[in-house]
Design an enzyme around this catalytic site. Structure first.
Site, mmCIF file in Angstrom:
data_model
loop_
_atom_site.group_PDB
_atom_site.id
_atom_site.type_symbol
_atom_site.label_atom_id
_atom_site.label_comp_id
_atom_site.label_asym_id
_atom_site.label_seq_id
_atom_site.Cartn_x
_atom_site.Cartn_y
_atom_site.Cartn_z
ATOM 1 N N CYS A 1 1.811 -4.692 2.832
ATOM 2 C CA CYS A 1 1.173 -3.601 1.704
ATOM 3 C C CYS A 1 1.249 -2.021 2.571
ATOM 4 C CB CYS A 1 -0.627 -3.255 1.967
ATOM 5 S SG CYS A 1 -0.622 -4.701 0.516
ATOM 6 N N ASP A 2 0.876 -1.256 2.195
ATOM 7 C CA ASP A 2 1.849 0.001 1.607
ATOM 8 C C ASP A 2 2.395 0.596 3.571
ATOM 9 O OD1 ASP A 2 1.295 0.371 -0.654
ATOM 10 O OD2 ASP A 2 0.238 2.516 -0.461
ATOM 11 N N LYS A 3 1.962 0.689 4.636
ATOM 12 C CA LYS A 3 2.215 1.347 5.688
ATOM 13 C C LYS A 3 2.683 0.329 6.254
ATOM 14 C CE LYS A 3 1.639 4.758 3.547
ATOM 15 N NZ LYS A 3 0.707 4.187 2.696
ATOM 16 N N SER B 1 0.713 8.170 -4.068
ATOM 17 C CA SER B 1 0.392 7.123 -4.305
ATOM 18 C C SER B 1 1.570 6.200 -5.117
ATOM 19 C CB SER B 1 -0.723 6.667 -4.551
ATOM 20 O OG SER B 1 -0.580 5.151 -5.338
ATOM 21 N N GLU C 1 -2.067 9.878 1.033
ATOM 22 C CA GLU C 1 -1.900 9.612 -0.589
ATOM 23 C C GLU C 1 -2.691 10.938 -1.517
ATOM 24 O OE1 GLU C 1 -1.326 5.596 -1.761
ATOM 25 O OE2 GLU C 1 0.887 5.798 -0.246
ATOM 26 N N CYS D 1 -0.725 -5.032 -4.426
ATOM 27 C CA CYS D 1 -1.343 -4.224 -5.885
ATOM 28 C C CYS D 1 -0.146 -4.244 -6.960
ATOM 29 C CB CYS D 1 -1.875 -2.447 -5.956
ATOM 30 S SG CYS D 1 -3.197 -1.924 -5.611
ATOM 31 N N ASP E 1 -4.589 1.677 1.030
ATOM 32 C CA ASP E 1 -4.795 3.007 1.607
ATOM 33 C C ASP E 1 -5.646 3.521 0.085
ATOM 34 O OD1 ASP E 1 -2.961 3.573 2.777
ATOM 35 O OD2 ASP E 1 -0.757 4.460 1.030
#
Length: 588
Positions: A142-144, A499, A475, A216, A100
Site C-alpha cells: 500500500c501507498d507509502k 488520494s 491526502e 484497494c 490512508d
C-alpha cells in the site's frame, strides 16, 4: 551513480554478508560471536562449516492495513522458496505502516502518512546497514510502504527485488449497476448527508465494498505504484494486478495465482545476485521516462509523481517536473476512480500493465533496453502480452485522450508547478474561470462543503496542507468525494495532495507551498482564477506586486505540530516539486 551514504553501506555494497559472517577457521575467527547469535536466532544451522549466501526478507505485515493483512502468508512463501534455493534467511519487519483510508478526514492522524515513507526507507537502510547481506526482498502493498521499500533498497543498492501482496477484489453490490469499492463509501457519506441514502443502506454497502485483504480495488495510489514497479524493473510482470484474493466456495481466500506469482518472483533473487543486478542498474533517466509514460497511459495516481521523484533522488538521477511533462503518452486505459465500473481485476484480465507496456513499445513511445529483475529487459518481459481489447485497454490509435492522464500545471500561484489527474476531470471542467473560496486546512474545507458553502463556479483553495505546512501533505479524498457525489461543479487547488481515488478538477502539489510563503498563500476569498488544464496553466487575476504585497503581510509560519516526529519532518522536508524528500541539514 549510487549516492554516498556511510561506511556501513559501502561495506554492504562491496562485501555483502561477509561483513558479519565468514567461514570460521584458524586465520579468520572474528565473526564467531555473530555466528553464535545467528545460530541462536535460527538463521544458520551451525557455527562452523561452509557458509551459505545470506539474504534478508523485509516484510510490512500488519492488520492495520487490509492490503497488508495477508503479507505474513506471502512472507512464508518467499522464505520457503529462498531456503529451497540455498539461502540462509534473515527476516525483518518495518513498522510505521499507514493505511490512508482509515484515518482519512480526521483532524491530524492522516498527517503521519507521507512522513512514513521516509521512516520506512530509513528502516530498510538500518536493517541492511546493521546486518549486511547478499541480497534483499521487500514485501509491501500500500501507498507509502511501496515507495518507502523501493527508496530504501535504492539507497542501500545491493541486489534487490520487490514483491507486492496484490490488489483486493471489488465488492459485489446487490442492486448496483456495477461492483463497488472504497471510494463508493466515501461518496455515500454525501448521499447520507443530503438525505438521498439512509445510514442503514450505507452500512450494507460498506459491508460489501471491501471484501477482503489486498490493496484497494481501483487504480489508486497503491495499485499504480505496484504496477509501475514492473515498469521500473523492481518487480516481475503481474506484480501490480494479480488479485490477492479469490472467492472459493463462498470464502475470500489467498489467490492460487498470487501464490504462484510470489514463488516464481522469489526464485528470481538467485539470478539477481549472480548477475549483480542492483537498483542503480534499474533506476535511469530512460526507465523513469517509461514509468511516467505508463502512468499517464493508465491515468494513475498523482502521488506517483512525489514517489518516483523521491526514487530518482535516492538513485542520484536528476529528474524534474519538466521531465515528467515531456514524458507523455496517450491515455489508453481508464480504471476506477476514472471509470467506476472497471477495477484492477478487470484490468488484469485484459492484460494488465504488460499489455500497456507492449502497446507503448509497439508505437515507439517507450524506450527499449531498460533492465528488469527478470534478467530480461522490460520490453522482452512483455513479448506475448495480450493485445488491447479496445475497451479496458485501447490502442494508441484510439485512445481515451491524445495526451496522458496526468498533467503538470504552472502559473502565477504555482511557479514551480502543480499536478492534476486529467483522466478524472470531466470535459466541461478542463477549462474555466472561477471565484476562490479559501480554507486553511482540509477539515475546514470538508466541513464547509458539508455545510453547503460551495456552489457551481467556485474554486476551493485548501492552503497550508503541503509537506511543511500540513505537515505531511495529507491526502484529500473526503472533500473531493463529497464534491463528486453532491454534483457540485467546483474545482479545487491545494498545496496538499489527493488520494489515488480522487476524480474531478483537483489540482494538487502546488509549489512553493503556502507555509514557505509561496504565491498560493496570497489567495483570498473572492479572487478570480483562470484554469486551462488543456494547456497546463492557471493564473489568479492579481499582479506580481499585489501577490508580493499580500505575502509580505503574512505572519511567520508556525508549525501545527508542537513536538515529536512531525515537527522534525516539517523542518526538514523539501517541496512537493522535489518529491517531498528530506533536506540534508548539513548541505548549504
Amino acid at each position: 551513480m549510487p549516492r554516498e551514504i556511510n561506511p556501513a553501506i559501502d561495506a554492504a555494497r562491496e562485501k555483502g554478508s561477509k561483513v558479519i559472517l565468514r567461514e570460521i577457521n584458524d586465520k579468520d575467527y572474528l565473526t564467531l560471536p555473530a555466528a553464535s547469535l545467528m545460530k541462536a536466532a535460527g538463521v544458520i544451522e551451525s557455527v562452523g562449516g561452509k557458509r551459505k549466501p545470506i539474504v534478508t526478507v523485509i516484510n510490512s505485515y500488519t492488520n492495520q492495513i487490509p492490503g497488508h493483512a495477508h503479507l505474513d502468508k506471502i512472507e512464508e512463501i518467499v522464505v520457503k522458496q529462498l531456503e529451497e534455493d540455498g539461502f540462509d534467511v534473515f527476516r525483518a519487519s518495518v513498522g510505521n505502516c499507514v493505511c490512508d483510508g482509515i484515518p482519512m478526514g480526521t483532524e491530524f492522524s492522516m498527517n503521519y502518512s507521507l512522513p512514513s515513507r521516509e521512516s520506512i526507507a530509513d528502516q530498510v537502510e538500518g536493517i541492511l546497514g546493521a546486518k549486511p547481506v547478499d541480497g534483499v526482498i521487500t514485501i509491501g502493498n500500500c501507498d507509502k510502504i511501496v515507495p518507502g521499500m523501493l527508496n530504501g533498497m535504492t539507497r542501500v543498492n545491493i541486489p534487490s527485488l520487490y514483491i507486492s501482496g496484490g490488489p483486493m477484489l471489488a465488492g459485489e453490490c446487490e442492486g448496483c449497476s456495477h461492483d463497488i469499492d472504497l471510494v463508493t463509501i466515501f461518496q455515500d457519506i454525501a448521499k447520507v448527508n443530503s438525505g438521498d441514502m439512509s445510514v442503514d443502506e450505507a452500512i450494507k454497502r460498506a459491508e460489501k465494498a471491501d471484501p477482503g485483504f489486498g490493496s484497494c480495488a481501483g487504480m489508486f495510489t497503491a495499485n499504480t505504484e505496484n504496477s509501475l514497479a514492473e515498469v521500473i524493473g523492481f518487480a516481475a510482470p503481474g506484480n501490480g494486478t494479480i488479485p490477492a484474493g479469490k472467492i472459493i466456495d463462498g470464502k475470500y481466500v489467498l489467490n492460487p495465482d498470487r501464490v504462484e506469482y510470489t514463488r516464481n518472483a522469489a526464485a528470481l533473487l538467485k539470478s539477481i545476485i549472480a548477475n549483480d543486478l542492483r537498483p542503480s542498474d534499474l533506476v535511469t533517466k530512460d526507465s523513469l521516462d517509461n514509468v511516467f509514460k505508463a502512468d499517464k497511459a493508465v491515468g494513475g495516481s498523482t502521488n506517483t509523481i512525489l514517489h518516483f521523484l523521491s526514487l530518482a533522488h535516492e538513485a542520484g538521477v536528476p529528474y524534474t517536473l519538466e521531465d515528467i511533462e515531456r514524458a507523455d503518452a496517450p491515455n489508453i486505459s481508464k480504471i476506477a476512480p476514472s471509470r467506476p465500473e472497471v477495477h484492477i481485476q478487470d484490468f488484469h484480465k485484459a492484460g494488465g500493465m504488460s499489455s500497456i507496456i507492449m502497446e507503448l513499445y509497439r508505437k515507439g513511445i517507450f524506450k527499449k533496453g531498460t533492465r528488469s529483475v527478470t534478467g530480461k529487459t522490460v520490453d522482452e518481459n512483455v513479448k506475448g502480452a495480450l493485445a488491447p481489447d479496445g475497451d479496458i485497454i485501447r490502442t494508441v490509435d484510439n485512445p481515451f485522450s491524445e495526451t496522458g492522464g496526468l498533467k503538470v500545471v504552472y502559473g502565477n500561484i504555482a511557479p514551480n508547478g502543480s499536478v492534476v489527474k486529467t483522466a478524472g476531470v470531466p470535459e466541461d471542467m478542463m477549462k474555466g474561470t472561477y471565484k476562490m473560496k479559501i480554507y486553511n486546512s482540509q477539515i475546514e474545507a470538508y466541513n464547509g462543503i458539508l455545510n453547503g458553502e460551495i456552489e457551481d463556479g467556485m474554486c476551493i483553495g485548501i492552503l497550508y496542507e503541503g509537506p511543511k505546512g500540513g505537515p505531511g501533505m495529507q491526502e484529500m479524498l473526503s472533500p473531493t468525494a463529497l464534491l463528486v457525489e453532491m454534483g457540485v461543479k467546483a474545482s479545487l487547488i491545494t498545496d496538499g495532495r489527493f488520494s489515488g481515488g480522487t476524480k474531478g478538477a483537483c489540482i494538487g502539489h502546488v509549489s512553493p507551498e503556502a507555509a514557505a510563503k509561496g504565491p498560493i498563500a496570497a489567495l483570498q476569498d473572492g479572487d478570480i482564477i483562470d484554469i486551462d488544464l488543456y494547456e497546463g496553466v492557471m493564473n489568479v487575476r492579481l499582479s506580481e506586486d499585489e501577490i508580493a504585497d499580500r505575502i509580505s503581510k503574512l505572519p511567520e509560519f508556525e508549525p501545527r505540530a508542537k513536538g515529536g516526529s512531525l515537527r522534525r519532518y516539517s523542518y526538514l522536508v523539501d517541496s512537493a516539486d522535489k518529491g517531498a524528500v528530506l533536506r540534508d541539514p548539513y548541505q548549504k
